[in-house]
Design a protein around this motif. Structure first.
Motif, PDB file in Angstrom:
ATOM      1  N   THR A  19      47.482  14.504 101.966  1.00 21.16           N
ATOM      2  CA  THR A  19      47.878  15.584 102.852  1.00 21.16           C
ATOM      3  C   THR A  19      47.211  16.895 102.446  1.00 21.16           C
ATOM      4  OG1 THR A  19      49.779  16.131 101.481  1.00 21.16           O
ATOM      5  CG2 THR A  19      50.135  14.503 103.223  1.00 21.16           C
ATOM      6  N   ARG A  20      47.286  17.878 103.332  1.00 23.21           N
ATOM      7  CA  ARG A  20      46.755  19.205 103.003  1.00 23.21           C
ATOM      8  C   ARG A  20      47.550  19.831 101.866  1.00 23.21           C
ATOM      9  NH1 ARG A  20      46.464  21.947 108.856  1.00 23.21           N
ATOM     10  NH2 ARG A  20      48.303  20.683 109.098  1.00 23.21           N
ATOM     11  N   ARG A  21      48.836  19.550 101.833  1.00 26.18           N
ATOM     12  CA  ARG A  21      49.684  20.077 100.766  1.00 26.18           C
ATOM     13  C   ARG A  21      49.279  19.501  99.403  1.00 26.18           C
ATOM     14  NH1 ARG A  21      56.222  20.126 101.077  1.00 26.18           N
ATOM     15  NH2 ARG A  21      56.488  21.683  99.464  1.00 26.18           N
ATOM     16  N   GLU A  22      48.930  18.224  99.386  1.00 29.83           N
ATOM     17  CA  GLU A  22      48.484  17.589  98.155  1.00 29.83           C
ATOM     18  C   GLU A  22      47.165  18.197  97.677  1.00 29.83           C
ATOM     19  OE1 GLU A  22      47.179  13.101  96.857  1.00 29.83           O
ATOM     20  OE2 GLU A  22      48.661  13.336  98.441  1.00 29.83           O
ATOM     21  N   LEU A  23      46.250  18.437  98.597  1.00 31.47           N
ATOM     22  CA  LEU A  23      44.972  19.056  98.241  1.00 31.47           C
ATOM     23  C   LEU A  23      45.181  20.469  97.716  1.00 31.47           C
ATOM     24  CD1 LEU A  23      41.848  18.917  98.262  1.00 31.47           C
ATOM     25  CD2 LEU A  23      41.962  19.922 100.535  1.00 31.47           C
ATOM     26  N   ALA A  24      46.044  21.238  98.378  1.00 27.87           N
ATOM     27  CA  ALA A  24      46.318  22.606  97.928  1.00 27.87           C
ATOM     28  C   ALA A  24      46.991  22.599  96.558  1.00 27.87           C
ATOM     29  CB  ALA A  24      47.189  23.323  98.949  1.00 27.87           C
ATOM     30  N   GLY A  25      47.893  21.649  96.336  1.00 28.17           N
ATOM     31  CA  GLY A  25      48.544  21.537  95.031  1.00 28.17           C
ATOM     32  C   GLY A  25      47.555  21.236  93.927  1.00 28.17           C
ATOM     33  N   PHE A  26      46.621  20.334  94.202  1.00 24.75           N
ATOM     34  CA  PHE A  26      45.592  20.028  93.208  1.00 24.75           C
ATOM     35  C   PHE A  26      44.722  21.248  92.934  1.00 24.75           C
ATOM     36  CE2 PHE A  26      41.196  19.023  92.272  1.00 24.75           C
ATOM     37  CZ  PHE A  26      41.357  18.366  91.066  1.00 24.75           C
ATOM     38  N   ASP A  27      44.272  21.904  93.996  1.00 25.86           N
ATOM     39  CA  ASP A  27      43.399  23.064  93.814  1.00 25.86           C
ATOM     40  C   ASP A  27      44.097  24.179  93.036  1.00 25.86           C
ATOM     41  OD1 ASP A  27      41.305  21.807  95.078  1.00 25.86           O
ATOM     42  OD2 ASP A  27      41.640  22.775  97.013  1.00 25.86           O
ATOM     43  N   LEU A  28      45.385  24.384  93.281  1.00 25.38           N
ATOM     44  CA  LEU A  28      46.121  25.424  92.552  1.00 25.38           C
ATOM     45  C   LEU A  28      46.306  25.067  91.088  1.00 25.38           C
ATOM     46  CD1 LEU A  28      48.803  26.530  95.146  1.00 25.38           C
ATOM     47  CD2 LEU A  28      46.829  27.807  94.351  1.00 25.38           C
ATOM     48  N   THR A  29      46.600  23.807  90.784  1.00 21.37           N
ATOM     49  CA  THR A  29      46.757  23.428  89.378  1.00 21.37           C
ATOM     50  C   THR A  29      45.420  23.486  88.641  1.00 21.37           C
ATOM     51  OG1 THR A  29      46.611  21.083  89.947  1.00 21.37           O
ATOM     52  CG2 THR A  29      48.815  22.021  89.713  1.00 21.37           C
ATOM     53  N   LEU A  30      44.340  23.115  89.310  1.00 22.94           N
ATOM     54  CA  LEU A  30      43.023  23.218  88.678  1.00 22.94           C
ATOM     55  C   LEU A  30      42.648  24.678  88.454  1.00 22.94           C
ATOM     56  CD1 LEU A  30      40.587  21.599  87.641  1.00 22.94           C
ATOM     57  CD2 LEU A  30      39.566  21.919  89.890  1.00 22.94           C
ATOM     58  N   LEU A  31      42.963  25.532  89.408  1.00 24.75           N
ATOM     59  CA  LEU A  31      42.697  26.960  89.256  1.00 24.75           C
ATOM     60  C   LEU A  31      43.509  27.547  88.094  1.00 24.75           C
ATOM     61  CD1 LEU A  31      41.137  29.334  90.519  1.00 24.75           C
ATOM     62  CD2 LEU A  31      43.157  29.774  91.903  1.00 24.75           C
ATOM     63  N   ALA A  32      44.756  27.127  87.950  1.00 19.75           N
ATOM     64  CA  ALA A  32      45.579  27.590  86.833  1.00 19.75           C
ATOM     65  C   ALA A  32      45.010  27.112  85.499  1.00 19.75           C
ATOM     66  CB  ALA A  32      47.018  27.112  87.008  1.00 19.75           C
ATOM     67  N   ALA A  33      44.540  25.870  85.463  1.00 13.17           N
ATOM     68  CA  ALA A  33      43.940  25.345  84.226  1.00 13.17           C
ATOM     69  C   ALA A  33      42.652  26.094  83.891  1.00 13.17           C
ATOM     70  CB  ALA A  33      43.671  23.852  84.368  1.00 13.17           C
ATOM     71  N   ALA A  35      42.006  29.222  84.709  1.00 10.63           N
ATOM     72  CA  ALA A  35      42.407  30.558  84.255  1.00 10.63           C
ATOM     73  C   ALA A  35      42.878  30.516  82.808  1.00 10.63           C
ATOM     74  CB  ALA A  35      43.507  31.108  85.158  1.00 10.63           C
ATOM     75  N   LEU A  36      43.610  29.472  82.458  1.00 10.53           N
ATOM     76  CA  LEU A  36      44.052  29.322  81.076  1.00 10.53           C
ATOM     77  C   LEU A  36      42.860  29.090  80.142  1.00 10.53           C
ATOM     78  CD1 LEU A  36      46.564  29.195  79.278  1.00 10.53           C
ATOM     79  CD2 LEU A  36      46.572  26.729  79.655  1.00 10.53           C
ATOM     80  N   ALA A  37      41.893  28.288  80.602  1.00 12.58           N
ATOM     81  CA  ALA A  37      40.696  28.037  79.796  1.00 12.58           C
ATOM     82  C   ALA A  37      39.867  29.308  79.639  1.00 12.58           C
ATOM     83  CB  ALA A  37      39.854  26.932  80.438  1.00 12.58           C
ATOM     84  N   TRP A  38      39.851  30.148  80.654  1.00 14.47           N
ATOM     85  CA  TRP A  38      39.107  31.395  80.583  1.00 14.47           C
ATOM     86  C   TRP A  38      39.676  32.316  79.498  1.00 14.47           C
ATOM     87  CZ3 TRP A  38      34.565  32.856  82.328  1.00 14.47           C
ATOM     88  CH2 TRP A  38      34.235  34.206  82.305  1.00 14.47           C
ATOM     89  N   LEU A  67      36.366  25.547  79.054  1.00 13.14           N
ATOM     90  CA  LEU A  67      35.957  25.355  80.446  1.00 13.14           C
ATOM     91  C   LEU A  67      35.357  23.971  80.657  1.00 13.14           C
ATOM     92  CD1 LEU A  67      34.414  28.819  81.369  1.00 13.14           C
ATOM     93  CD2 LEU A  67      36.574  27.858  82.147  1.00 13.14           C
ATOM     94  N   GLY A  68      34.573  23.503  79.708  1.00 15.64           N
ATOM     95  CA  GLY A  68      34.001  22.159  79.813  1.00 15.64           C
ATOM     96  C   GLY A  68      35.064  21.090  79.835  1.00 15.64           C
ATOM     97  N   PHE A  69      36.100  21.248  79.024  1.00 16.27           N
ATOM     98  CA  PHE A  69      37.208  20.292  78.986  1.00 16.27           C
ATOM     99  C   PHE A  69      37.909  20.227  80.336  1.00 16.27           C
ATOM    100  CE2 PHE A  69      41.674  19.289  78.152  1.00 16.27           C
ATOM    101  CZ  PHE A  69      41.538  18.088  77.464  1.00 16.27           C
ATOM    102  N   VAL A  70      38.230  21.383  80.914  1.00 11.17           N
ATOM    103  CA  VAL A  70      38.936  21.408  82.204  1.00 11.17           C
ATOM    104  C   VAL A  70      38.056  20.829  83.309  1.00 11.17           C
ATOM    105  CG1 VAL A  70      39.894  22.941  83.972  1.00 11.17           C
ATOM    106  CG2 VAL A  70      40.435  23.318  81.572  1.00 11.17           C
ATOM    107  N   LEU A  71      36.793  21.207  83.344  1.00  8.67           N
ATOM    108  CA  LEU A  71      35.909  20.710  84.393  1.00  8.67           C
ATOM    109  C   LEU A  71      35.614  19.220  84.237  1.00  8.67           C
ATOM    110  CD1 LEU A  71      33.456  23.708  84.757  1.00  8.67           C
ATOM    111  CD2 LEU A  71      35.305  23.035  86.288  1.00  8.67           C
ATOM    112  N   LEU A  72      35.503  18.756  83.009  1.00  7.94           N
ATOM    113  CA  LEU A  72      35.257  17.338  82.775  1.00  7.94           C
ATOM    114  C   LEU A  72      36.425  16.488  83.251  1.00  7.94           C
ATOM    115  CD1 LEU A  72      33.443  15.152  81.449  1.00  7.94           C
ATOM    116  CD2 LEU A  72      34.791  15.497  79.386  1.00  7.94           C
ATOM    117  N   PHE A  73      37.635  16.901  82.902  1.00  9.55           N
ATOM    118  CA  PHE A  73      38.802  16.114  83.272  1.00  9.55           C
ATOM    119  C   PHE A  73      39.328  16.438  84.667  1.00  9.55           C
ATOM    120  CE2 PHE A  73      38.815  15.626  78.672  1.00  9.55           C
ATOM    121  CZ  PHE A  73      38.880  14.243  78.611  1.00  9.55           C
ATOM    122  N   GLY A  74      38.805  17.457  85.323  1.00 10.12           N
ATOM    123  CA  GLY A  74      39.206  17.762  86.688  1.00 10.12           C
ATOM    124  C   GLY A  74      38.232  17.260  87.732  1.00 10.12           C
ATOM    125  N   ALA A  75      37.067  16.776  87.323  1.00 12.40           N
ATOM    126  CA  ALA A  75      36.045  16.351  88.289  1.00 12.40           C
ATOM    127  C   ALA A  75      36.455  15.086  89.035  1.00 12.40           C
ATOM    128  CB  ALA A  75      34.712  16.144  87.582  1.00 12.40           C
TER     129      ALA A  75
END
Length: 141
Positions: A19-33, A35-38, A67-75
């Protein structure tokens, strides 16, 4: 909360629909991760001070690693949830290779089952309303 955790649990599942809600939830959690990595160098500053390195080198290394850790496990979950979202709009996941696929992710999904699976919103949305009155009141349809 299901829409926040489902993409991470189905990290390699390309089949099905999202669903769109699921996609938005994923994008928000990845964005939070991200931001934390930054801010990881700031969080690690007390420990970095104990090392006998140049401060900018240590901060850069921590930032690159975080950042590499988050992007590697979020890809993998990112590709999977975006492909499933395209499946909900009755499009192939290969559309992700085209730059024009982004607006397709925002389209509402098809009602009911399509060639990629059943409706993720459940049977209440999948069944369209009848065009005529219920059986006892029906005269002719």
């Amino acid at each position: 909360m299901e829409h926040l955790t489902r993409p991470w649990r189905l990290y390699g599942e390309l089949a099905g629909r999202a669903t769109r809600r699921e996609l938005a939830g994923f994008d928000l959690t990845l964005l939070a991760a991200l931001a934390l990595a930054w801010h990881a160098p700031d969080l690690a500053a007390p420990w970095l001070a104990a090392l006998d390195l140049r401060p900018e080198m240590a901060r850069g290394g921590v930032l690159l690693a975080a950042l590499g850790f988050v992007l590697l496990f979020g890809a993998a979950p990112g590709i999977a949830v975006h492909a499933r979202r395209l499946h909900d709009a009755d499009r192939s996941g290969w559309w992700l290779l085209l730059p024009v696929a982004t607006p397709l992710l925002l389209l509402p999904g098809t009602r009911g089952a399509n060639r990629y699976g059943t409706d993720p919103r459940g049977p209440a949305r999948a069944a369209p309303a009848p065009d005529c009155a219920p059986e006892p009141l029906r005269v002719a349809c």
